[in-house]
Design a protein around this motif. Sequence first.
Motif, PDB file in Angstrom:
ATOM      1  N   GLN A   1       0.834  -1.201   0.000  1.00 37.99           N
ATOM      2  CA  GLN A   1       0.000   0.000   0.000  1.00 37.99           C
ATOM      3  C   GLN A   1       0.867   1.249   0.000  1.00 37.99           C
ATOM      4  OE1 GLN A   1      -3.380  -0.116  -0.298  1.00 37.99           O
ATOM      5  NE2 GLN A   1      -3.247   2.069  -0.624  1.00 37.99           N
ATOM      6  N   ILE A   2       1.940   1.232   0.788  1.00 39.29           N
ATOM      7  CA  ILE A   2       2.852   2.375   0.826  1.00 39.29           C
ATOM      8  C   ILE A   2       3.501   2.558  -0.539  1.00 39.29           C
ATOM      9  CG2 ILE A   2       5.049   3.209   1.771  1.00 39.29           C
ATOM     10  CD1 ILE A   2       4.206   1.907   4.441  1.00 39.29           C
ATOM     11  N   ASP A   3       3.915   1.471  -1.174  1.00 40.65           N
ATOM     12  CA  ASP A   3       4.526   1.555  -2.500  1.00 40.65           C
ATOM     13  C   ASP A   3       3.572   2.155  -3.525  1.00 40.65           C
ATOM     14  OD1 ASP A   3       6.913   0.512  -1.625  1.00 40.65           O
ATOM     15  OD2 ASP A   3       6.537  -1.498  -2.390  1.00 40.65           O
ATOM     16  N   GLU A   4       2.303   1.781  -3.443  1.00 36.66           N
ATOM     17  CA  GLU A   4       1.312   2.284  -4.402  1.00 36.66           C
ATOM     18  C   GLU A   4       0.969   3.746  -4.153  1.00 36.66           C
ATOM     19  OE1 GLU A   4      -2.144  -0.211  -4.398  1.00 36.66           O
ATOM     20  OE2 GLU A   4      -1.008  -1.985  -4.975  1.00 36.66           O
ATOM     21  N   ASP A   5       0.751   4.102  -2.899  1.00 36.08           N
ATOM     22  CA  ASP A   5       0.268   5.435  -2.560  1.00 36.08           C
ATOM     23  C   ASP A   5       1.389   6.411  -2.194  1.00 36.08           C
ATOM     24  OD1 ASP A   5      -2.228   4.310  -2.853  1.00 36.08           O
ATOM     25  OD2 ASP A   5      -2.609   4.134  -0.699  1.00 36.08           O
TER      26      ASP A   5
END
Length: 73
Positions: A66-70
């Motif tokens: 999620q951190i990588d995406e957002d």
Amino acid sequence: MDREENKIEQEEMTIEEAFVQLDELTQKMESSQTTLEDSFALYQKGMELLKLCNEKIDRVEKKMLQIDEDGII
């Protein structure tokens, strides 16, 4: 201690604490003093700890994705 109390206690455990307990279980299972019946009980507890570790690792991986995406948490 009943099974529900044990489950709650395990969920509050860190991965590192679970690994320490897994190491202790392994040592007990390797002991020639451990009966077959006790080995089965230790094996079952070890499998529960492994499941707990896998669940915790999965949660961390999902957060990282999620951190990588957002770019944020």
